[in-house]
Design a protein around this motif. Structure first.
Motif, PDB file in Angstrom:
ATOM      1  N   GLU A   1       0.854  -1.188   0.000  1.00 33.45           N
ATOM      2  CA  GLU A   1       0.000   0.000   0.000  1.00 33.45           C
ATOM      3  C   GLU A   1       0.887   1.234   0.000  1.00 33.45           C
ATOM      4  O   GLU A   1       1.924   1.268   0.661  1.00 33.45           O
ATOM      5  CB  GLU A   1      -0.889   0.003   1.245  1.00 33.45           C
ATOM      6  CG  GLU A   1      -1.755   1.236   1.364  1.00 33.45           C
ATOM      7  CD  GLU A   1      -2.564   1.263   2.662  1.00 33.45           C
ATOM      8  OE1 GLU A   1      -3.478   2.100   2.742  1.00 33.45           O
ATOM      9  OE2 GLU A   1      -2.279   0.476   3.584  1.00 33.45           O
ATOM     10  N   ASP A   2       0.451   2.232  -0.768  1.00 35.55           N
ATOM     11  CA  ASP A   2       1.070   3.555  -0.692  1.00 35.55           C
ATOM     12  C   ASP A   2      -0.056   4.586  -0.711  1.00 35.55           C
ATOM     13  O   ASP A   2      -1.231   4.231  -0.596  1.00 35.55           O
ATOM     14  CB  ASP A   2       2.104   3.769  -1.809  1.00 35.55           C
ATOM     15  CG  ASP A   2       1.518   3.698  -3.205  1.00 35.55           C
ATOM     16  OD1 ASP A   2       0.296   3.918  -3.382  1.00 35.55           O
ATOM     17  OD2 ASP A   2       2.279   3.424  -4.147  1.00 35.55           O
ATOM     18  N   ASP A   3       0.284   5.874  -0.842  1.00 39.65           N
ATOM     19  CA  ASP A   3      -0.733   6.935  -0.810  1.00 39.65           C
ATOM     20  C   ASP A   3      -1.764   6.782  -1.921  1.00 39.65           C
ATOM     21  O   ASP A   3      -2.920   7.142  -1.754  1.00 39.65           O
ATOM     22  CB  ASP A   3      -0.100   8.317  -0.999  1.00 39.65           C
ATOM     23  CG  ASP A   3       1.029   8.588  -0.045  1.00 39.65           C
ATOM     24  OD1 ASP A   3       1.351   7.703   0.763  1.00 39.65           O
ATOM     25  OD2 ASP A   3       1.593   9.681  -0.118  1.00 39.65           O
TER      26      ASP A   3
ATOM     27  N   TYR B   1      -3.293   0.269  -3.668  1.00 42.01           N
ATOM     28  CA  TYR B   1      -2.811  -1.030  -3.242  1.00 42.01           C
ATOM     29  C   TYR B   1      -2.311  -1.795  -4.468  1.00 42.01           C
ATOM     30  O   TYR B   1      -2.822  -1.620  -5.570  1.00 42.01           O
ATOM     31  CB  TYR B   1      -3.940  -1.861  -2.619  1.00 42.01           C
ATOM     32  CG  TYR B   1      -4.673  -1.186  -1.494  1.00 42.01           C
ATOM     33  CD1 TYR B   1      -4.195  -1.260  -0.193  1.00 42.01           C
ATOM     34  CD2 TYR B   1      -5.860  -0.496  -1.729  1.00 42.01           C
ATOM     35  CE1 TYR B   1      -4.878  -0.655   0.844  1.00 42.01           C
ATOM     36  CE2 TYR B   1      -6.545   0.112  -0.689  1.00 42.01           C
ATOM     37  CZ  TYR B   1      -6.060   0.031   0.587  1.00 42.01           C
ATOM     38  OH  TYR B   1      -6.736   0.627   1.612  1.00 42.01           O
ATOM     39  N   THR B   2      -1.357  -2.667  -4.243  1.00 49.20           N
ATOM     40  CA  THR B   2      -0.926  -3.620  -5.259  1.00 49.20           C
ATOM     41  C   THR B   2      -0.972  -5.001  -4.628  1.00 49.20           C
ATOM     42  O   THR B   2      -0.409  -5.215  -3.551  1.00 49.20           O
ATOM     43  CB  THR B   2       0.493  -3.323  -5.769  1.00 49.20           C
ATOM     44  OG1 THR B   2       0.520  -2.003  -6.311  1.00 49.20           O
ATOM     45  CG2 THR B   2       0.909  -4.319  -6.852  1.00 49.20           C
ATOM     46  N   VAL B   3      -1.658  -5.925  -5.297  1.00 53.72           N
ATOM     47  CA  VAL B   3      -1.794  -7.290  -4.812  1.00 53.72           C
ATOM     48  C   VAL B   3      -1.151  -8.208  -5.839  1.00 53.72           C
ATOM     49  O   VAL B   3      -1.496  -8.158  -7.018  1.00 53.72           O
ATOM     50  CB  VAL B   3      -3.288  -7.662  -4.617  1.00 53.72           C
ATOM     51  CG1 VAL B   3      -3.425  -9.094  -4.145  1.00 53.72           C
ATOM     52  CG2 VAL B   3      -3.961  -6.698  -3.652  1.00 53.72           C
TER      53      VAL B   3
ATOM     54  N   LEU C   1      -9.675  -4.330   1.472  1.00 53.83           N
ATOM     55  CA  LEU C   1      -8.927  -3.170   0.993  1.00 53.83           C
ATOM     56  C   LEU C   1      -9.912  -2.017   0.831  1.00 53.83           C
ATOM     57  O   LEU C   1     -10.608  -1.922  -0.174  1.00 53.83           O
ATOM     58  CB  LEU C   1      -8.243  -3.488  -0.344  1.00 53.83           C
ATOM     59  CG  LEU C   1      -7.289  -4.694  -0.326  1.00 53.83           C
ATOM     60  CD1 LEU C   1      -6.858  -5.052  -1.726  1.00 53.83           C
ATOM     61  CD2 LEU C   1      -6.102  -4.406   0.561  1.00 53.83           C
ATOM     62  N   PRO C   2      -9.997  -1.137   1.807  1.00 56.24           N
ATOM     63  CA  PRO C   2     -11.010  -0.074   1.777  1.00 56.24           C
ATOM     64  C   PRO C   2     -10.661   1.055   0.811  1.00 56.24           C
ATOM     65  O   PRO C   2      -9.505   1.257   0.449  1.00 56.24           O
ATOM     66  CB  PRO C   2     -11.021   0.432   3.221  1.00 56.24           C
ATOM     67  CG  PRO C   2      -9.672   0.118   3.752  1.00 56.24           C
ATOM     68  CD  PRO C   2      -9.226  -1.138   3.049  1.00 56.24           C
TER      69      PRO C   2
ATOM     70  N   PRO D   1      -6.248   1.506  -7.317  1.00 56.60           N
ATOM     71  CA  PRO D   1      -6.039   2.886  -6.868  1.00 56.60           C
ATOM     72  C   PRO D   1      -7.075   3.273  -5.808  1.00 56.60           C
ATOM     73  O   PRO D   1      -8.220   2.826  -5.844  1.00 56.60           O
ATOM     74  CB  PRO D   1      -6.208   3.713  -8.135  1.00 56.60           C
ATOM     75  CG  PRO D   1      -6.845   2.831  -9.130  1.00 56.60           C
ATOM     76  CD  PRO D   1      -6.680   1.421  -8.698  1.00 56.60           C
ATOM     77  N   LYS D   2      -6.636   4.104  -4.886  1.00 56.81           N
ATOM     78  CA  LYS D   2      -7.544   4.569  -3.841  1.00 56.81           C
ATOM     79  C   LYS D   2      -8.419   5.694  -4.375  1.00 56.81           C
ATOM     80  O   LYS D   2      -8.044   6.402  -5.311  1.00 56.81           O
ATOM     81  CB  LYS D   2      -6.748   5.071  -2.641  1.00 56.81           C
ATOM     82  CG  LYS D   2      -6.040   3.983  -1.887  1.00 56.81           C
ATOM     83  CD  LYS D   2      -5.310   4.576  -0.689  1.00 56.81           C
ATOM     84  CE  LYS D   2      -4.589   3.515   0.085  1.00 56.81           C
ATOM     85  NZ  LYS D   2      -3.840   4.093   1.215  1.00 56.81           N
TER      86      LYS D   2
END
Length: 143
Positions: free
Chosen positions: A43-45, A48-50, A106-107, A128-129
Motif C-alpha cells: 500500500e502507498d498513498d 494497493y498492489t496485490v 482493501l477499503p 487505486p484509492k
C-alpha cells in the motif's frame, strides 16, 4: 551376510520413504487453501498492489471482483496433464485441481480504475484509492 544386511537396510529405507510419503499426502489435504495462493499486498498513498502466485491457471479461469471493500480472487483448474505411465498409474501427485478463492479487505478503492495482469503464473492487481473528488461524486446532499 553383507548382502542380507544391505537388503534389510533397503527394506527399512523403503518403509521410511513410504511412511513419509503417506504422511505428506495425508497432511497435504489439511493445508489451508491460502497456502496455494501466496500473496503480497503493498500500500502507498495512491493505492494497493496485490500479487498472487497462481501457477498453472488459465487467465480465463481466474475471476476478480471488488465489492463492499473486499477484493475476491477465485481460480478454477479442472484438469492437468499427469505423468502416468502407459497403464495410467501415478505413484504420487501433489498438483491440485478444483477451485481456490481468497478475499482481501482493501477499503476506499476506486473500482473504475482497477487493473489486473497475469504473467508467468503471477496475478498482479492494481487498486487505486479513491481521492476526495471521486468520493464526492457518490455523495447526495439533502435539501
Amino acid at each position: 551376510m553383507a548382502n542380507e544386511l544391505q537388503n534389510r537396510n533397503n527394506f527399512f529405507d523403503n518403509l521410511m520413504n513410504m511412511r513419509n510419503w503417506m504422511n505428506d499426502d495425508f497432511f497435504s489435504n489439511l493445508t489451508p487453501v491460502a497456502d496455494h495462493m501466496k500473496t503480497d499486498v503493498t500500500e502507498d498513498d495512491k493505492g494497493y498492489t496485490v500479487k498472487i502466485d497462481m501457477p498453472g491457471f488459465d487467465k480465463k479461469d481466474i475471476h476478480i471482483s471488488y465489492a463492499n471493500n473486499i477484493l475476491t480472487v477465485t481460480g478454477r483448474r479442472d484438469t492437468f496433464d499427469d505423468d502416468a505411465d502407459k497403464e495410467g498409474n501415478v505413484l504420487h501427485s501433489e498438483r491440485r485441481y478444483g477451485q481456490m478463492s481468497r478475499q482481501y479487505r482493501l477499503p476506499d478503492v476506486n473500482r473504475k480504475d482497477v487493473k489486473a495482469q497475469y504473467n508467468d503464473g503471477v496475478l498482479t492487481i492494481s487498486l487505486p484509492k479513491l481521492n476526495e473528488k471521486d468520493d464526492d461524486e457518490n455523495r447526495i446532499d439533502i435539501d
